[in-house]
Design an enzyme around this catalytic site. Structure first.
Site, PDB file in Angstrom:
ATOM      1  N   GLY A  28       3.543  30.739  57.146  1.00  0.00           N
ATOM      2  CA  GLY A  28       2.345  30.709  57.977  1.00  0.00           C
ATOM      3  C   GLY A  28       1.159  30.298  57.131  1.00  0.00           C
ATOM      4  O   GLY A  28       1.161  30.493  55.920  1.00  0.00           O
ATOM      5  N   GLY A  29       0.167  29.704  57.752  1.00  0.00           N
ATOM      6  CA  GLY A  29      -1.004  29.277  56.993  1.00  0.00           C
ATOM      7  C   GLY A  29      -0.603  28.365  55.856  1.00  0.00           C
ATOM      8  O   GLY A  29       0.076  27.363  56.062  1.00  0.00           O
ATOM      9  N   GLU A  30      -0.995  28.753  54.664  1.00  0.00           N
ATOM     10  CA  GLU A  30      -0.665  27.978  53.468  1.00  0.00           C
ATOM     11  C   GLU A  30       0.415  28.654  52.630  1.00  0.00           C
ATOM     12  O   GLU A  30       0.503  28.419  51.428  1.00  0.00           O
ATOM     13  CB  GLU A  30      -1.924  27.774  52.625  1.00  0.00           C
ATOM     14  CG  GLU A  30      -2.988  26.975  53.347  1.00  0.00           C
ATOM     15  CD  GLU A  30      -4.276  26.879  52.557  1.00  0.00           C
ATOM     16  OE1 GLU A  30      -4.451  27.621  51.579  1.00  0.00           O
ATOM     17  OE2 GLU A  30      -5.110  26.051  52.931  1.00  0.00           O
ATOM     18  N   GLU A  31       1.228  29.487  53.250  1.00  0.00           N
ATOM     19  CA  GLU A  31       2.296  30.176  52.527  1.00  0.00           C
ATOM     20  C   GLU A  31       3.649  29.639  52.945  1.00  0.00           C
ATOM     21  O   GLU A  31       3.931  29.463  54.130  1.00  0.00           O
ATOM     22  CB  GLU A  31       2.224  31.688  52.761  1.00  0.00           C
ATOM     23  CG  GLU A  31       1.018  32.305  52.100  1.00  0.00           C
ATOM     24  CD  GLU A  31       1.072  33.826  52.091  1.00  0.00           C
ATOM     25  OE1 GLU A  31       2.042  34.415  52.621  1.00  0.00           O
ATOM     26  OE2 GLU A  31       0.136  34.423  51.548  1.00  0.00           O
ATOM     27  N   PHE A  32       4.474  29.390  51.937  1.00  0.00           N
ATOM     28  CA  PHE A  32       5.812  28.831  52.134  1.00  0.00           C
ATOM     29  C   PHE A  32       6.814  29.673  51.365  1.00  0.00           C
ATOM     30  O   PHE A  32       6.453  30.411  50.458  1.00  0.00           O
ATOM     31  CB  PHE A  32       5.857  27.388  51.616  1.00  0.00           C
ATOM     32  CG  PHE A  32       4.921  26.470  52.334  1.00  0.00           C
ATOM     33  CD1 PHE A  32       5.360  25.735  53.428  1.00  0.00           C
ATOM     34  CD2 PHE A  32       3.610  26.336  51.931  1.00  0.00           C
ATOM     35  CE1 PHE A  32       4.497  24.889  54.100  1.00  0.00           C
ATOM     36  CE2 PHE A  32       2.729  25.498  52.603  1.00  0.00           C
ATOM     37  CZ  PHE A  32       3.181  24.765  53.693  1.00  0.00           C
TER      38      PHE A  32
END
Length: 106
Positions: A19-23
């Protein structure tokens, strides 16, 4: 970013957007040393790739190794704690989870 990661991981690995900028990357049958090497490889390539475009982009990476004893929830939290430790340590770093991180977060 996804192109860089996909070039670095194996066919047996899985790359997900949390989500967002998290992988997240799941790398089956990968030990601590190999997981940290993969994280550093990706981190270095991202930094160099974007510098060519005259844009400074860096990433922080938290690494956890699943040992089969903890729940999937705990495993995810270990990676998250390592990520935030990398950010606290100045960003643009790869940090592998250790139990001392759990004690600091309690």
């Amino acid at each position: 970013m996804s192109g860089i990661v996909n070039r670095c991981i194996r066919k047996t690995d899985f790359f997900y957007r949390i989500g967002g900028e998290e992988f997240a990357i799941l790398s089956p049958e990968t030990d601590r040393e190999s997981a940290l090497l993969l994280a550093e490889k990706i981190r270095n390539i991202v930094e160099k790739e974007f510098l060519r475009d005259k844009v400074k982009v860096t990433i922080s990476i938290g690494v956890a190794v699943y040992n089969g004893e903890e729940s999937h929830y705990d495993f995810y939290n270990q990676a998250d704690m390592a990520l935030y430790e990398a950010k606290r340590a100045g960003r643009n770093k790869s940090v592998i989870f250790d139990n001392n991180m759990r004690q600091r977060s309690e």
